[in-house]
Design a protein around this motif. Structure first.
Motif, short mmCIF file in Angstrom:
data_model
loop_
_atom_site.label_atom_id
_atom_site.label_comp_id
_atom_site.label_asym_id
_atom_site.label_seq_id
_atom_site.Cartn_x
_atom_site.Cartn_y
_atom_site.Cartn_z
N ILE A 1 0.82 -1.16 -0.12
CA ILE A 1 -0.04 -0.06 -0.02
C ILE A 1 0.82 1.27 0.19
CG2 ILE A 1 -1.45 1.07 1.47
CD1 ILE A 1 -2.94 -1.40 2.35
N LEU A 2 2.12 1.23 1.05
CA LEU A 2 2.72 2.38 0.78
C LEU A 2 3.62 2.55 -0.43
CD1 LEU A 2 4.52 1.91 4.39
CD2 LEU A 2 2.60 3.45 3.72
N GLU A 3 3.78 1.63 -1.07
CA GLU A 3 4.49 1.52 -2.43
C GLU A 3 3.48 2.05 -3.46
OE1 GLU A 3 7.00 1.59 -5.53
OE2 GLU A 3 7.69 1.53 -3.36
N VAL A 4 2.24 1.90 -3.48
CA VAL A 4 1.32 2.24 -4.59
C VAL A 4 1.33 3.63 -4.16
CG1 VAL A 4 -1.24 2.10 -4.97
CG2 VAL A 4 0.01 0.03 -4.63
N CYS A 5 1.22 4.21 -2.84
CA CYS A 5 1.14 5.76 -2.58
C CYS A 5 2.43 6.48 -3.23
CB CYS A 5 1.14 5.97 -1.19
SG CYS A 5 -0.41 5.55 -0.31
N ARG A 6 3.58 5.71 -3.21
CA ARG A 6 4.77 6.44 -3.88
C ARG A 6 4.80 6.38 -5.28
NH1 ARG A 6 7.11 4.04 1.01
NH2 ARG A 6 7.30 1.95 -0.10
N ALA A 7 4.35 5.25 -5.88
CA ALA A 7 4.37 4.90 -7.29
C ALA A 7 3.40 5.93 -7.95
CB ALA A 7 4.27 3.53 -7.79
N THR A 8 2.25 6.18 -7.37
CA THR A 8 1.15 6.98 -7.91
C THR A 8 1.04 8.15 -7.24
OG1 THR A 8 -0.62 6.01 -6.71
CG2 THR A 8 -0.15 4.76 -8.57
N SER A 9 2.12 8.89 -6.80
CA SER A 9 2.04 10.15 -5.82
C SER A 9 1.37 11.24 -6.39
CB SER A 9 3.53 10.38 -5.53
OG SER A 9 4.24 10.75 -6.74
N GLY A 10 1.21 11.48 -7.78
CA GLY A 10 0.80 12.63 -8.34
C GLY A 10 -0.63 12.22 -8.70
N ASN A 11 -1.19 11.07 -8.56
CA ASN A 11 -2.36 10.52 -8.92
C ASN A 11 -3.64 11.24 -8.08
OD1 ASN A 11 -0.97 9.04 -10.94
ND2 ASN A 11 -1.95 7.39 -10.58
N THR A 12 -4.60 11.47 -8.89
CA THR A 12 -6.21 11.81 -8.06
C THR A 12 -6.75 10.68 -8.00
OG1 THR A 12 -5.74 14.20 -8.65
CG2 THR A 12 -7.98 13.25 -8.13
N SER A 13 -7.32 9.99 -6.96
CA SER A 13 -8.06 8.85 -6.91
C SER A 13 -9.29 8.97 -7.48
CB SER A 13 -8.00 8.25 -5.41
OG SER A 13 -9.04 9.14 -4.74
N SER A 14 -9.99 7.83 -7.94
CA SER A 14 -11.18 8.06 -8.60
C SER A 14 -12.20 8.61 -7.47
CB SER A 14 -11.75 6.66 -9.45
OG SER A 14 -11.71 5.82 -8.14
N MET A 15 -12.03 8.22 -6.35
CA MET A 15 -13.05 8.53 -5.27
C MET A 15 -12.77 10.23 -5.18
SD MET A 15 -13.78 6.92 -1.64
CE MET A 15 -13.93 5.24 -2.39
N LEU A 16 -11.67 10.71 -5.06
CA LEU A 16 -11.37 12.02 -4.92
C LEU A 16 -12.05 12.80 -6.24
CD1 LEU A 16 -10.36 14.48 -3.77
CD2 LEU A 16 -8.20 14.06 -4.56
N ALA A 17 -11.86 12.33 -7.28
CA ALA A 17 -12.51 12.92 -8.64
C ALA A 17 -13.93 12.88 -8.50
CB ALA A 17 -11.85 12.03 -9.72
N ASP A 18 -14.63 11.91 -7.85
CA ASP A 18 -15.94 11.93 -7.97
C ASP A 18 -16.33 13.03 -6.94
OD1 ASP A 18 -16.32 9.86 -9.50
OD2 ASP A 18 -16.51 8.41 -7.93
N VAL A 19 -15.73 13.07 -5.46
CA VAL A 19 -16.11 13.99 -4.51
C VAL A 19 -15.89 15.44 -5.17
CG1 VAL A 19 -15.54 15.05 -2.29
CG2 VAL A 19 -15.62 12.52 -2.53
N LEU A 20 -14.83 15.76 -6.03
CA LEU A 20 -14.45 17.24 -6.28
C LEU A 20 -15.53 17.52 -7.60
CD1 LEU A 20 -10.94 16.92 -6.78
CD2 LEU A 20 -12.06 18.31 -5.20
#
Length: 323
Positions: A261-280
């Protein structure tokens, strides 16, 4: 190969554009007439964050239509595969009515959704269909009704869940799935067939249940989750509670899942998650089928999952429509 794609969001447009570029015949089914008309006029444009030249597919190179016309078109002119790219809420709200005329049809369908519950619903709606699942780590962001950014290259695994009609199909079904996988590879995706998609689905669910809701609540990109000890602590508590639910349900997960999980956060550090995109965008999220799946599993196992239940209520309360 003739492929119907239901859902023209970011991943739907990415899949459509790359398949069309590779020579597949694509029919793209949209939830609005406006998007279908824009796609027919302007085509699809895929750009890349690394500065590579954009890929443009003209509107004449594929067919775009309203999802309401999907069933009558497929009855008249069947395709080889149907890829369902709708998010979970649209999947459950829209598909029952759309697919009702196809109840006895022998379709090949592949689902790209996060979370749980949709495959069982699809098999119930289409009992004669061959239902497959795609677990993907491809990332895309939509700029407009016709333009997306390919934000991250990943892997896509195609397989069948053991609980979804495991005895159906035989060699013919396997051959069709191989053909689909080859079409994805020809389109430039790293695609493989796998007999372990159940494990992959639960792995992705675990990761999404920790990462997505917290990015949505704090309105931050993935990499910012690890910016403070307080954030990491809440992530770890969500992880531990989900892992205890998996243990109670007999669901296997990697011993190093937390590090993953921590590695995914690092590897996708600049990504906006789909859930955040929906909220925005003030859209309904998939929280019910992500963290809500963890809660449902806990209920069935007779154990508590108070943190995931609280997270569900918090995210669901972020977008309230006026009555």
């Amino acid at each position: 190969m003739k492929i119907d794609i239901i859902g023209a969001g970011s991943l739907g447009l990415l899949l459509a554009g790359k398949l069309i570029h590779a020579g597949a015949e694509v029919r793209l089914w949209c939830r609005s007439d406006e998007q279908a008309e824009e796609l027919s006029r302007q085509g699809i444009t895929i750009s890349y964050e690394d500065g590579s030249l954009p890929l443009h597919l003209t509107g004449s190179s594929f067919r775009a239509g309203n999802i309401d016309k999907f069933a009558e078109t497929v009855i008249r002119v069947p395709g080889d595969w149907t890829a369902i790219m709708l998010k979970q809420n649209a999947f459950h709200d829209t598909l029952p009515k759309i697919l009702a005329p196809l109840r006895d049809a022998r379709l090949y369908a592949v689902c790209f959704q996060n979370g749980n519950g949709h495959l069982e619903l699809l098999q119930e709606l289409l009992p004669q269909a061959s239902v497959w699942v795609a677990v993907t780590t491809e990332a895309a962001k939509r700029k407009s009704l016709t333009e997306i950014i390919h934000a991250g290259t990943g892997e896509t695994f195609i397989g069948k869940r053991r609980s979804i009609n495991p005895a159906k199909g035989g060699l013919e079904e396997e051959t069709a799935a191989i053909s689909l996988t080859k079409a994805l590879v020809a389109a430039g995706f790293r695609a493989l067939m796998s007999k372990e998609v159940d494990t992959m689905i639960y792995r992705k669910l675990l990761f999404n249940a920790v990462i997505n809701p917290l990015t949505a609540i704090w309105r931050i990109q993935n990499g910012e989750l690890t910016a403070s000890g307080e954030r990491i602590q809440l992530m770890k508590e969500l992880y531990r509670e989900a892992a205890s639910v998996y243990d109670a349900c007999g669901i296997a997960y990697d011993a190093d899942a937390w590090e993953g999980i921590l590695e995914v956060c690092r590897a996708t550090s600049g990504n906006t998650s789909s859930m955040l995109a929906d909220v925005l965008a003030s859209r309904a999220t998939e929280i019910r089928w992500i963290n809500g799946s963890i809660v449902a599993m806990a209920d069935r196992a007779g154990i508590a999952a108070p943190l995931h239940r609280w997270i569900c209520r918090l995210v669901e309360g972020m977008n309230v429509k006026e009555r």
